[in-house]
Motif scaffolding. Structure first.
Motif, PDB file in Angstrom:
ATOM      1  N   UNK A 184       0.837  -1.200   0.000  1.00 55.18           N
ATOM      2  CA  UNK A 184       0.000   0.000   0.000  1.00 55.18           C
ATOM      3  C   UNK A 184       0.870   1.247   0.000  1.00 55.18           C
ATOM      4  N   UNK A 185       0.567   2.159  -0.880  1.00 55.05           N
ATOM      5  CA  UNK A 185       1.306   3.406  -0.965  1.00 55.05           C
ATOM      6  C   UNK A 185       2.292   3.471  -2.107  1.00 55.05           C
ATOM      7  N   UNK A 186       2.614   2.313  -2.679  1.00 57.61           N
ATOM      8  CA  UNK A 186       3.525   2.306  -3.827  1.00 57.61           C
ATOM      9  C   UNK A 186       2.713   2.565  -5.091  1.00 57.61           C
ATOM     10  N   UNK A 187       3.061   3.605  -5.819  1.00 53.90           N
ATOM     11  CA  UNK A 187       2.259   4.040  -6.964  1.00 53.90           C
ATOM     12  C   UNK A 187       2.845   3.626  -8.314  1.00 53.90           C
ATOM     13  N   UNK A 188       4.145   3.359  -8.356  1.00 51.48           N
ATOM     14  CA  UNK A 188       4.795   3.115  -9.640  1.00 51.48           C
ATOM     15  C   UNK A 188       5.906   2.087  -9.431  1.00 51.48           C
ATOM     16  N   UNK A 189       5.844   1.001 -10.200  1.00 54.72           N
ATOM     17  CA  UNK A 189       6.828  -0.080 -10.075  1.00 54.72           C
ATOM     18  C   UNK A 189       7.348  -0.420 -11.460  1.00 54.72           C
ATOM     19  N   UNK A 190       8.636  -0.195 -11.668  1.00 53.73           N
ATOM     20  CA  UNK A 190       9.231  -0.382 -12.990  1.00 53.73           C
ATOM     21  C   UNK A 190      10.486  -1.240 -12.863  1.00 53.73           C
ATOM     22  N   UNK A 191      11.015  -1.662 -14.000  1.00 54.78           N
ATOM     23  CA  UNK A 191      12.233  -2.452 -14.022  1.00 54.78           C
ATOM     24  C   UNK A 191      13.074  -2.031 -15.222  1.00 54.78           C
ATOM     25  N   UNK A 192      14.387  -2.013 -15.022  1.00 52.43           N
ATOM     26  CA  UNK A 192      15.325  -1.810 -16.121  1.00 52.43           C
ATOM     27  C   UNK A 192      16.039  -3.122 -16.382  1.00 52.43           C
ATOM     28  N   UNK A 193      16.010  -3.597 -17.622  1.00 51.49           N
ATOM     29  CA  UNK A 193      16.494  -4.921 -17.968  1.00 51.49           C
ATOM     30  C   UNK A 193      17.180  -4.893 -19.321  1.00 51.49           C
ATOM     31  N   UNK A 194      18.042  -5.884 -19.565  1.00 53.73           N
ATOM     32  CA  UNK A 194      18.605  -5.987 -20.914  1.00 53.73           C
ATOM     33  C   UNK A 194      17.677  -6.748 -21.854  1.00 53.73           C
ATOM     34  N   UNK A 195      16.602  -7.322 -21.321  1.00 52.15           N
ATOM     35  CA  UNK A 195      15.568  -7.919 -22.160  1.00 52.15           C
ATOM     36  C   UNK A 195      15.900  -9.267 -22.756  1.00 52.15           C
ATOM     37  N   UNK A 196      16.995  -9.887 -22.356  1.00 53.76           N
ATOM     38  CA  UNK A 196      17.414 -11.136 -22.995  1.00 53.76           C
ATOM     39  C   UNK A 196      16.827 -12.381 -22.347  1.00 53.76           C
ATOM     40  N   UNK A 197      16.239 -12.241 -21.154  1.00 54.91           N
ATOM     41  CA  UNK A 197      15.814 -13.416 -20.390  1.00 54.91           C
ATOM     42  C   UNK A 197      14.303 -13.518 -20.192  1.00 54.91           C
ATOM     43  N   UNK A 198      13.541 -12.562 -20.727  1.00 54.70           N
ATOM     44  CA  UNK A 198      12.127 -12.471 -20.336  1.00 54.70           C
ATOM     45  C   UNK A 198      11.164 -12.366 -21.516  1.00 54.70           C
ATOM     46  N   UNK A 199      11.588 -12.777 -22.690  1.00 54.66           N
ATOM     47  CA  UNK A 199      10.736 -12.614 -23.870  1.00 54.66           C
ATOM     48  C   UNK A 199       9.389 -13.303 -23.711  1.00 54.66           C
ATOM     49  N   UNK A 200       9.336 -14.382 -22.936  1.00 53.01           N
ATOM     50  CA  UNK A 200       8.085 -15.131 -22.765  1.00 53.01           C
ATOM     51  C   UNK A 200       7.374 -14.798 -21.458  1.00 53.01           C
ATOM     52  N   UNK A 201       7.813 -13.750 -20.767  1.00 54.46           N
ATOM     53  CA  UNK A 201       7.269 -13.448 -19.440  1.00 54.46           C
ATOM     54  C   UNK A 201       6.439 -12.167 -19.381  1.00 54.46           C
ATOM     55  N   UNK A 202       6.151 -11.556 -20.510  1.00 55.65           N
ATOM     56  CA  UNK A 202       5.479 -10.261 -20.478  1.00 55.65           C
ATOM     57  C   UNK A 202       4.118 -10.321 -19.792  1.00 55.65           C
ATOM     58  N   UNK A 203       3.319 -11.335 -20.117  1.00 52.87           N
ATOM     59  CA  UNK A 203       2.002 -11.460 -19.496  1.00 52.87           C
ATOM     60  C   UNK A 203       2.132 -11.670 -18.001  1.00 52.87           C
ATOM     61  N   UNK A 204       3.078 -12.518 -17.586  1.00 56.20           N
ATOM     62  CA  UNK A 204       3.284 -12.762 -16.158  1.00 56.20           C
ATOM     63  C   UNK A 204       3.723 -11.503 -15.430  1.00 56.20           C
ATOM     64  N   UNK A 205       4.579 -10.697 -16.061  1.00 58.32           N
ATOM     65  CA  UNK A 205       5.040  -9.455 -15.446  1.00 58.32           C
ATOM     66  C   UNK A 205       3.899  -8.454 -15.298  1.00 58.32           C
ATOM     67  N   UNK A 206       3.075  -8.362 -16.314  1.00 48.96           N
ATOM     68  CA  UNK A 206       1.925  -7.461 -16.259  1.00 48.96           C
ATOM     69  C   UNK A 206       0.981  -7.889 -15.139  1.00 48.96           C
ATOM     70  N   UNK A 207       0.700  -9.186 -15.065  1.00 49.99           N
ATOM     71  CA  UNK A 207      -0.210  -9.690 -14.033  1.00 49.99           C
ATOM     72  C   UNK A 207       0.388  -9.557 -12.638  1.00 49.99           C
ATOM     73  N   UNK A 208       1.727  -9.582 -12.535  1.00 49.54           N
ATOM     74  CA  UNK A 208       2.376  -9.443 -11.230  1.00 49.54           C
ATOM     75  C   UNK A 208       2.311  -8.013 -10.709  1.00 49.54           C
ATOM     76  N   UNK A 209       1.983  -7.070 -11.580  1.00 48.87           N
ATOM     77  CA  UNK A 209       1.827  -5.694 -11.136  1.00 48.87           C
ATOM     78  C   UNK A 209       2.898  -4.741 -11.624  1.00 48.87           C
ATOM     79  N   UNK A 210       3.749  -5.198 -12.558  1.00 46.70           N
ATOM     80  CA  UNK A 210       4.754  -4.290 -13.109  1.00 46.70           C
ATOM     81  C   UNK A 210       4.057  -3.167 -13.875  1.00 46.70           C
ATOM     82  N   UNK A 211       4.474  -1.945 -13.620  1.00 49.88           N
ATOM     83  CA  UNK A 211       3.848  -0.785 -14.258  1.00 49.88           C
ATOM     84  C   UNK A 211       4.480  -0.482 -15.614  1.00 49.88           C
ATOM     85  N   UNK A 212       5.824  -0.467 -15.632  1.00 50.34           N
ATOM     86  CA  UNK A 212       6.541  -0.057 -16.841  1.00 50.34           C
ATOM     87  C   UNK A 212       7.828  -0.849 -16.965  1.00 50.34           C
ATOM     88  N   UNK A 213       8.408  -0.817 -18.159  1.00 49.13           N
ATOM     89  CA  UNK A 213       9.654  -1.540 -18.401  1.00 49.13           C
ATOM     90  C   UNK A 213      10.595  -0.676 -19.230  1.00 49.13           C
TER      91      UNK A 213
END
Length: 326
Positions: free
Chosen positions: A90-119
């Protein structure tokens, strides 16, 4: 009752960048040295439980935005579960991650559902062969899939971070900028920062004034209104583009006067500034008998020693970028 965390210059600190690991599956030349170096032991980095506790303390002081970095954050197991726990605070308004993108090509839906705001995806070449030369790995296709998946999933905005260096990738500036005509991506051109022992490229940096002149040749640049959780980028749209351009210029246009962040390293040190070696040890406190009030005092101390501005032109930062968290 939520408090406000301010520094000695009355800047409000509401943004915490967290490095969850110093490990990375790539070896980008401007991030890690060419010679062998030791990684942190797993026991020497903060556990997810310890990080959750520290974020809760930060939120009680007014932290509203968290960005996860590394190393490569997804090189650490269980990160998606950790993102889910963070997003529930509670109280966290924005959750983002900085990544090189090489390990998560198949995880976008899971990341969105987990609550990631931006990438934010770090990418320094659109040419596969050059990408492999810069990073040491032939994984450009994976990064491309990640970007496409993030756009399709609706992680918005999708930002691409690019460090431009003459003699390395400077000739791709216009290619990156043209991506914004076809896709609603945000391209962030970042001035090179000499961080770490032995840093300093064997080439010329491309700085914001030169970048701007070349962008203007593609069309008029219209300033974009800043939003509440914006970072330091100066934002523009090129006429007719779906996406936008951002310039992050720590060398030629210090944005220290509006800096609103602290950085927590994987080994539990709170750094008031990326471009300074000053830091406050939270690890000993969080693994000792310190209560949350003591941890809050350490947060306030870190804010209190935050300098008015960095002096990277006169003083080197000795820790490597991969250990600080960019």
């Amino acid at each position: 009752m939520t408090q406000t965390l301010t520094d000695s210059y009355n800047r409000t600190i509401d943004y915490l960048r967290i490095s969850v690991t110093d490990r990375c599956n790539l070896r980008c030349s401007y991030c890690v040295p060419p010679t062998p170096f030791a990684h942190m032991n797993h026991t020497d980095i903060l556990s997810y439980e310890e990080l959750i506790r520290l974020v809760r303390v930060g939120i009680s002081l007014g932290i509203r935005k968290v960005r996860l970095t590394g190393g490569e954050p997804f090189a650490r197991k269980g990160l998606i579960g950790f993102i889910r726990e963070l997003s529930a605070l509670e109280g966290l308004e924005d959750l983002a991650v900085t990544t090189n993108g090489t390990l998560i090509a198949d995880e976008m839906k899971n990341l969105k559902e987990a609550g990631l705001t931006r990438i934010n995806i770090s990418l320094d070449s659109l040419r596969p062969e050059r990408f492999a030369k810069i990073t040491g790995k032939d994984l450009f296709a994976e990064v491309k899939r990640t970007i496409e998946g993030a756009l399709k999933t609706g992680l918005n905005p999708v930002k691409i971070n690019t460090v431009l260096l003459d003699g390395i990738n400077g000739d791709e500036l216009e290619d990156f900028a043209r991506l914004t005509f076809d896709h609603p991506v945000h391209i962030r051109f970042i001035e090179y920062m000499p961080i770490g022992e032995g840093s300093g490229p064997a080439h010329s940096e491309l700085l914001a004034p030169a970048i701007t002149r070349r962008l203007e040749a593609l069309g008029p640049l219209t300033p974009v209104h800043r939003s509440a959780h914006d970072g330091p980028a100066q934002r523009f749209k090129i006429k007719g583009a779906k996406g936008e351009i951002g310039l992050i210029s720590p060398m030629t246009n210090h944005f220290c006067a509006t800096c609103n962040r602290l950085r927590l390293t994987a080994d539990g040190h709170l750094r008031p500034c990326l471009l300074s070696d000053a830091k406050v040890n939270l690890m000993d406190a969080v693994r000792g008998s310190a209560d949350d009030a003591t941890l809050a005092t350490l947060f306030r101390h870190a804010a209190g020693i935050k300098g008015k501005r960095h002096d990277l032109t006169g003083h080197a930062v000795h820790d490597m970028m991969s250990s600080i968290g960019g």
